[in-house]
Motif scaffolding. Structure first.
Motif, PDB file in Angstrom:
ATOM      1  N   ALA B  43       0.837  -1.202   0.000  1.00 10.65           N
ATOM      2  CA  ALA B  43       0.000   0.000   0.000  1.00 10.65           C
ATOM      3  C   ALA B  43       0.873   1.254   0.000  1.00 10.65           C
ATOM      4  CB  ALA B  43      -0.924  -0.004   1.214  1.00 10.65           C
ATOM      5  N   GLU B  47       1.245   4.111  -2.837  1.00 11.18           N
ATOM      6  CA  GLU B  47       1.006   5.514  -2.500  1.00 11.18           C
ATOM      7  C   GLU B  47       2.126   6.397  -3.049  1.00 11.18           C
ATOM      8  OE1 GLU B  47       0.803   6.062   1.700  1.00 11.18           O
ATOM      9  OE2 GLU B  47       0.810   8.256   1.556  1.00 11.18           O
ATOM     10  N   LYS B  53      -3.155   0.505  -5.549  1.00 12.09           N
ATOM     11  CA  LYS B  53      -2.452  -0.690  -5.084  1.00 12.09           C
ATOM     12  C   LYS B  53      -2.624  -1.864  -6.043  1.00 12.09           C
ATOM     13  CE  LYS B  53      -3.818  -3.377  -1.826  1.00 12.09           C
ATOM     14  NZ  LYS B  53      -4.223  -4.077  -0.575  1.00 12.09           N
TER      15      LYS B  53
END
Lengths: 213, 213
Positions: B43, B47, B53
DNA sequence: ATTTATCTTGACCGTTTGGTCAGGTTAAAA
DNA sequence: TTTTAACCTGACCAAACGGTCAAGATAAAT
């Protein structure tokens, strides 16, 4: 078991506490050394300590509290090795003593060194205060000593910080990278003899490198 | 956008793939460098790479596949720096060139060095094969060269492995422990000038330390 | 013997984790 | 223009995560 069977004044309870805390701390040191703060799990710590996970949280409220406690221990031992630098009359003897003490610490407590490495690599989120106060003061005062030795013509003119970083790096390498050294050594951990030999080589190269041989 | 607008033969699609993979790899390098394999999260990688994702898993099937790919990159760069050791006629020049190349690599690609450090600290679970074959062969052949130099009386009689470990440790320290160095440097990253100075100090101390000055 | 304080732990909770997938969009090929 | 292949992603899932808690066990104090 009655109270009488153990020493008086709740000595048994105290012993239990000490025993369990020690067991958990030892397990945590291992797990944090392998995975760092974020990668370590309380379940794995509990498993190695051979206590239920809930018991880990009974003795240490949070994973972070446990980690901080471990860091304190690591720092205490570091400062202990650092004190070898105190006798500052003879440069060669002083540096030799310090390097040997740090090498011995890497050999005796490799997990502590690895935890420290994790902590710094990640950006010293928990320990930047400690580094910028306690450790920096210690380092700066040693730099003064080295600069005095240089001014007195006792050793070559080298950047004291570069020298100290070289000592940090080389000595801790024998803890942090011991797995790599083991592989290079045909998959055998360094024997006591090999380690003593390595220690002497490190001391000799550095002392001669700064004009103290 | 039509196919004509980009180059022919699906060049646009290929470009998109390359762009996204590069973005994800760059993000992964950062995150793995901070947290190691276990502590890193897909994740967080997504980011930083600025992609959903699910897209990370579209390009790299698993977190482990992504990690292995990063490790390959890191090893490639390492071997590149290693090649500096090839010209083995002049010991001092050869060692200087190698140390400087490794220092420059620590400066240019600190994340790669940190990922390597995590990997070894944890026990080289993914890379022990690579170390015991490729890296060990490389190291052993350099040890032969150093022993020849010693036999020819060109340098002091030192344990070649100890010397190489010192070079590994010291050069990589400037990548792995850069945060600590930064704190010691009054919370400023080393300037280019300071780094060049450190590099020269490292080279001088080691060369003199083994009798090559 | 009874009370009190500490120790113990299985079961549980909300959140985060790596990974999946259906259904959509876009670009290349036909 | 139509078809096909590649790209995209919100929503979802089972497992693992750090942490909690109630209820019981044990030992010290009264």
């Amino acid at each position: 078991m009655t109270a009488r069977k153990s020493g008086q004044n709740g000595a048994h309870k105290a012993a239990i506490r000490q025993e369990n805390e020690a067991q958990i701390l030892a397990a945590a040191e291992l797990v944090f050394a392998d995975y760092g703060f974020k990668g370590a799990t309380t379940a794995r710590i509990a498993e190695i300590a051979k206590v239920p996970k809930a018991n880990v949280h009974y003795y240490f409220s949070t994973k972070e509290a446990l980690y901080r406690r471990i860091m304190e221990d690591v720092c205490d031992h570091w400062l202990q090795a650092a004190s070898t630098f105190d006798n500052s009359t003879n440069p060669a003897e002083t540096l030799r003593g310090y390097i040997e003490a740090k090498m011995d610490l890497s050999r005796a407590r490799p997990h502590g060194s690895r935890i420290w490495a994790h902590e710094i690599i990640r950006g010293a989120k928990f320990s930047s205060d400690y580094i910028s106060t306690t450790v920096k003061s210690w380092l700066d005062s040693r730099v003064v000593v080295i600069n005095r030795w240089i001014a007195e013509g006792k050793m070559d003119k080298v950047e004291p910080y570069s020298l100290m970083y070289m000592i940090f790096a080389t000595t801790q390498h024998y803890a942090d990278f011991s797995r790599q050294i083991e592989i290079f050594n045909n998959n055998n951990p360094l024997s006591d003899e090999q380690f003593t030999d390595a220690k002497e080589n490190v001391v000799r190269i550095i002392l001669k490198g700064v004009g103290l041989a």
